[in-house]
Structures are given as structure tokens and as C-alpha cells.
Design a protein around this motif. Structure first.
Motif, mmCIF file in Angstrom:
data_model
loop_
_atom_site.group_PDB
_atom_site.id
_atom_site.type_symbol
_atom_site.label_atom_id
_atom_site.label_comp_id
_atom_site.label_asym_id
_atom_site.label_seq_id
_atom_site.Cartn_x
_atom_site.Cartn_y
_atom_site.Cartn_z
ATOM 1 N N LEU A 242 146.437 48.213 46.797
ATOM 2 C CA LEU A 242 146.451 46.714 46.575
ATOM 3 C C LEU A 242 147.284 46.255 45.702
ATOM 4 N N ILE A 243 147.908 46.883 44.774
ATOM 5 C CA ILE A 243 148.982 46.280 43.923
ATOM 6 C C ILE A 243 150.142 46.585 44.569
ATOM 7 N N SER A 244 150.382 47.810 45.117
ATOM 8 C CA SER A 244 151.814 47.706 45.618
ATOM 9 C C SER A 244 152.084 47.015 46.918
ATOM 10 N N SER A 245 150.833 46.876 47.496
ATOM 11 C CA SER A 245 150.984 46.011 48.870
ATOM 12 C C SER A 245 151.424 44.350 48.347
ATOM 13 N N LEU A 246 150.787 44.021 47.257
ATOM 14 C CA LEU A 246 150.945 42.529 46.561
ATOM 15 C C LEU A 246 152.513 42.573 46.120
ATOM 16 N N ILE A 247 152.775 43.690 45.648
ATOM 17 C CA ILE A 247 154.389 43.478 45.253
ATOM 18 C C ILE A 247 155.212 43.439 46.462
ATOM 19 N N PHE A 248 154.973 44.459 47.193
ATOM 20 C CA PHE A 248 155.495 44.534 48.625
ATOM 21 C C PHE A 248 155.838 42.945 49.181
ATOM 22 N N MET A 249 154.713 42.394 49.384
ATOM 23 C CA MET A 249 154.552 41.077 50.040
ATOM 24 C C MET A 249 155.413 40.003 49.052
ATOM 25 N N SER A 250 155.380 39.983 47.856
ATOM 26 C CA SER A 250 155.888 39.305 46.776
ATOM 27 C C SER A 250 157.513 39.279 46.910
ATOM 28 N N LEU A 251 158.029 40.455 47.249
ATOM 29 C CA LEU A 251 159.476 40.711 47.558
ATOM 30 C C LEU A 251 159.953 40.272 48.767
ATOM 31 N N HIS A 252 159.127 39.741 49.624
ATOM 32 C CA HIS A 252 159.299 39.055 50.945
ATOM 33 C C HIS A 252 159.658 37.673 50.742
ATOM 34 N N GLY A 253 160.137 36.910 51.494
ATOM 35 C CA GLY A 253 160.287 35.432 51.596
ATOM 36 C C GLY A 253 159.491 34.524 52.522
ATOM 37 N N TYR A 254 158.478 35.527 53.274
ATOM 38 C CA TYR A 254 157.667 34.833 54.017
ATOM 39 C C TYR A 254 156.677 33.957 53.377
ATOM 40 N N ARG A 255 156.236 33.011 54.040
ATOM 41 C CA ARG A 255 154.924 32.013 53.658
ATOM 42 C C ARG A 255 153.971 32.174 54.634
ATOM 43 N N ASP A 256 152.902 31.643 54.230
ATOM 44 C CA ASP A 256 151.786 31.281 55.280
ATOM 45 C C ASP A 256 151.147 32.681 56.069
ATOM 46 N N TRP A 257 151.409 32.665 57.084
ATOM 47 C CA TRP A 257 150.702 33.905 57.904
ATOM 48 C C TRP A 257 151.684 34.936 57.788
ATOM 49 N N GLY A 258 152.956 34.545 57.461
ATOM 50 C CA GLY A 258 153.838 35.825 57.240
ATOM 51 C C GLY A 258 153.467 36.662 55.937
ATOM 52 N N MET A 259 153.053 35.899 54.927
ATOM 53 C CA MET A 259 152.730 36.790 53.898
ATOM 54 C C MET A 259 151.325 37.660 53.999
ATOM 55 N N VAL A 260 150.424 36.937 54.992
ATOM 56 C CA VAL A 260 149.345 37.599 55.365
ATOM 57 C C VAL A 260 149.817 39.132 56.105
ATOM 58 N N TRP A 261 150.567 38.818 56.942
ATOM 59 C CA TRP A 261 151.029 40.007 57.839
ATOM 60 C C TRP A 261 151.640 41.138 56.954
ATOM 61 N N VAL A 262 152.818 40.566 56.001
ATOM 62 C CA VAL A 262 153.337 41.704 55.173
ATOM 63 C C VAL A 262 152.465 42.293 54.300
ATOM 64 N N PHE A 263 151.375 41.555 53.784
ATOM 65 C CA PHE A 263 150.515 42.397 52.980
ATOM 66 C C PHE A 263 149.579 43.364 53.714
ATOM 67 N N LEU A 264 149.165 43.104 54.921
ATOM 68 C CA LEU A 264 148.499 43.853 55.990
ATOM 69 C C LEU A 264 149.207 45.167 56.238
ATOM 70 N N PHE A 265 150.512 44.746 56.585
ATOM 71 C CA PHE A 265 151.439 45.697 56.898
ATOM 72 C C PHE A 265 151.388 47.022 55.855
ATOM 73 N N GLY A 266 151.746 46.431 54.594
ATOM 74 C CA GLY A 266 151.825 47.292 53.479
ATOM 75 C C GLY A 266 150.648 48.164 53.266
ATOM 76 N N LEU A 267 149.447 47.456 53.271
ATOM 77 C CA LEU A 267 148.202 48.087 53.172
ATOM 78 C C LEU A 267 147.775 48.944 54.157
ATOM 79 N N CYS A 268 147.955 48.935 55.533
ATOM 80 C CA CYS A 268 147.928 49.926 56.548
ATOM 81 C C CYS A 268 149.049 50.955 56.410
ATOM 82 N N LEU A 269 150.258 50.880 55.961
ATOM 83 C CA LEU A 269 151.021 51.965 55.675
ATOM 84 C C LEU A 269 150.394 52.827 54.529
ATOM 85 N N VAL A 270 150.109 52.098 53.569
ATOM 86 C CA VAL A 270 149.532 53.137 52.628
ATOM 87 C C VAL A 270 148.417 53.995 53.092
ATOM 88 N N TRP A 271 147.437 53.356 53.822
ATOM 89 C CA TRP A 271 146.392 54.022 54.476
ATOM 90 C C TRP A 271 146.874 55.360 55.254
#
Length: 342
Positions: A240-269
Motif C-alpha cells: 500500500l505505501i509503496s503504491s501510494l508513493i508511486f502514485m504521488s510521484l506521477h503528475g496525474y489527477r482524478d482517475w489517473g491517480m486511481v489508475w497509477v495506484f492500482l497499477f502499482g498495487l497489481c505489480l506488487v501482487w
């Protein structure tokens, strides 16, 4: 009666200088061999056996400060490299007369140099992670790659092939949605920039973007996950924390933030389930290279770096891509008996 004779050294007599000259004796009165010096500690500790990927940093040398210092080293020096290259880019842009008051000027007026400096700054995090693994945590460098002690290149190539197929299906789904909803070609609508503009940008993309994507995997799904694994056995807080940091270092907003977070979480899995970074690197490289090549074909090589608000329609294709990739790779790893423990 014979007179007693004086015995010399080696004849059972007292050695010159007294009894202590021979050192300690064994039970039979024979001088004991000197104790061998203790061997120096090994330069690296072996990883623990039978553990999943995220717990490979729990070696005999593991101490609370090692992952902390290593994280500060990787993220701190990585930020310095990125900032330094950004300053160089800014100086060159200012000297070239680029209007720096326009937030999109670098992407439109200096797209190739912007892409080079950004990708290179991110790619430099890869050697930082490997250095921290070897010299701060004192464990084998290959343990940052997989439970087998190195990258499984054949497996990574197969995952990249699956990722390519999944990406093409995702593009087809997005294109079908735009056409059926009456929006034309949507994000795929572009003007061909010509070979003279495309080829240099494509060369930069093919050379640097794989290292940029791999470096992000080594930082977020590799180093950070194993750093959290140094303290706790469950992977979920680190995920969770690594995916949140991954999301915060991208410049997306709105649905883009959701996508980057889920992308990072699935890659952890998929990293934990397959015992290494190969699947995550394969998908990430294909996804990024494909997006940057599309932008380069339109003469806008740096446009994917200009992130912002994103609608859910744009996330439709990448979402399908990710679901297909997981649905194929996880059973494939099981079928091919891909090692998931050290």
C-alpha cells in the motif's frame, strides 16, 4: 652410575627461555598447535531459504537501520540526480529562448531533450538500488531481482510478450469505445510527424525507457517492498505505501491517480506471486515504450510526461490491459513452475 645429561630442545628438556617458550601443552605434554585466527565475516550474507521475494532482506545482518539508511540513500540521491538533470534542462531551455512561463513549453519546444533528461534521471535509480542492496544491506545483488538470485530473462521475455498482447487488446477496446460512442478516434487521433521526427525519438524511447521502467520496478516493487519486509512478514503495508508513493510521484489527477495506484498495487501482487520483478518489468517496459512510441509518431515524444487530469475513458484500455496480463501471467507462472521462494 651415569651422570645426568642436559637435554636440549626437542629432547624432552626445558626449552630455552623456560617452559613458556613452547606455549600451551596438550594432555601428553606436547606443545599444542596455535589456534587458527577467526575467519573474517563474509562480504555478503546469503538470503534466508524458503522465503518469498519480499522477505529476502531478512538476512543475519538485518538491522532496523539498514533499510532506513538504504531508503534515504536511494530516494535522496535519486532526487538529487533528477533535480540536477532538471536544472541542466532548464539552463539549456533558457539559453535557447524557451518561454519558461509556459508550463508546457518544454514538452512542445524541446520534447526530445526533455524526454532524455527525465528518463535518464529516473533510470539512474537502478544502480542506486543495487549499490544499497550490496553495500548497505550486505546481501547478494541478485536478491533484488528474484528469489533465484538474478533476473530470469526467459521468463521476463515471455511476460513482456504477454504484456504486448494485453496492451494491443487494451488499445483495441479503447478505440472501439471511442468509435461506438461517436468520439472519433479519441486519443488515437494524431497527425503523422514523418520519419525524420519519429526515428530519433523512437531511438531515445527504445534505449532509455526500458531502463526507466525497470528502475521504477527496482525501487517500488523491489527495494521498498523488501525494506518493509525487513520489519514485517506481511507484504500488504509495504504494498500500500509503496503504491501510494508511486502514485504521488506521477503528475496525474482524478482517475489517473486511481489508475497509477492500482497499477502499482497489481505489480506488487504479481511480483510476490511470481517470486521476482520479471513480470512487473516486462509489463511496465512494454506499457511505457508503447505509449511513448505513439506520442513520438505524432511528433510529441514528451507528451506522456505532461500528466494531469484524466477521464475514466482514457483509463479503459489500460485497465483491460492490466486485467488480461494478470489473468494470463499468474496461471502461466504456475504452469511453468516459476520459483516463488528462495
Amino acid at each position: 652410575m651415569n651422570e645426568p645429561t642436559e637435554r636440549g630442545p626437542g629432547e624432552g628438556g626445558t626449552p630455552p627461555g623456560g617452559a613458556q617458550a613452547w606455549g600451551p601443552m596438550d594432555a601428553y605434554g606436547t606443545p599444542a598447535a596455535p589456534a587458527a585466527p577467526a575467519p573474517p565475516p563474509p562480504p555478503v550474507d546469503p538470503v534466508p531459504g524458503g522465503e518469498p521475494y519480499h522477505l529476502l532482506a531478512r538476512t543475519a545482518r538485518n538491522r532496523w537501520w539498514r533499510p532506513v539508511v538504504g531508503t534515504l540513500f536511494v530516494l535522496g540521491l535519486g532526487a538529487v540526480f533528477t533535480l540536477g538533470l532538471g536544472i541542466v534542462l532548464g539552463i539549456v531551455a533558457f539559453a535557447s529562448g524557451v518561454d519558461m512561463s509556459d508550463p508546457e513549453a518544454l514538452y512542445t519546444e524541446m520534447p526530445l531533450l526533455t524526454l532524455v533528461t527525465t528518463a535518464l534521471g529516473l533510470a539512474l535509480a537502478l544502480p542506486l538500488v543495487l549499490f544499497a542492496v550490496r553495500f548497505i544491506q550486505r546481501r547478494p545483488v541478485g536478491s533484488a531481482s528474484s528469489v533465484t538470485g538474478g533476473l530470469r530473462w526467459g521468463w521476463m521475455a515471455l511476460c513482456a510478450a504477454v504484456g504486448l498482447g494485453a496492451m494491443l487488446v487494451g488499445w483495441a477496446v479503447s478505440l472501439a469505445y471511442y468509435l461506438l460512442s461517436g468520439q472519433g478516434l479519441g486519443e488515437f487521433e494524431m497527425d503523422w510527424a514523418g520519419w525524420s521526427a519519429f526515428l530519433p525519438a523512437a531511438a531515445v524511447v527504445l534505449v532509455l525507457i526500458p531502463f526507466q521502467a525497470a528502475a521504477e520496478e527496482y525501487v517500488f516493487r523491489g527495494w521498498l517492498m523488501q525494506a518493509f519486509g525487513s520489519f514485517m512478514r506481511t507484504p500488504w503495508p509495504g504494498a500500500l505505501i509503496s503504491s501510494l508513493i508511486f502514485m504521488s510521484l506521477h503528475g496525474y489527477r482524478d482517475w489517473g491517480m486511481v489508475w497509477v495506484f492500482l497499477f502499482g498495487l497489481c505489480l506488487v501482487w504479481v511480483t510476490v506471486r511470481t517470486g521476482g520483478l520479471e513480470a512487473a518489468i516486462g509489463l511496465h517496459v512494454v506499457h511505457n515504450v508503447g505509449g511513448f512510441l505513439l506520442a513520438a509518431a505524432a511528433g510529441e515524444a514528451a507528451t506522456p510526461l505532461d500528466q494531469g487530469s484524466v477521464s475514466w475513458e482514457i483509463m479503459l484500455g489500460p485497465g483491460v490491459e492490466l486485467l488480461i496480463f494478470l489473468a494470463v501471467v499468474l496461471p502461466l507462472a504456475k504452469k511453468r513452475n516459476i520459483a516463488t521462494r528462495s
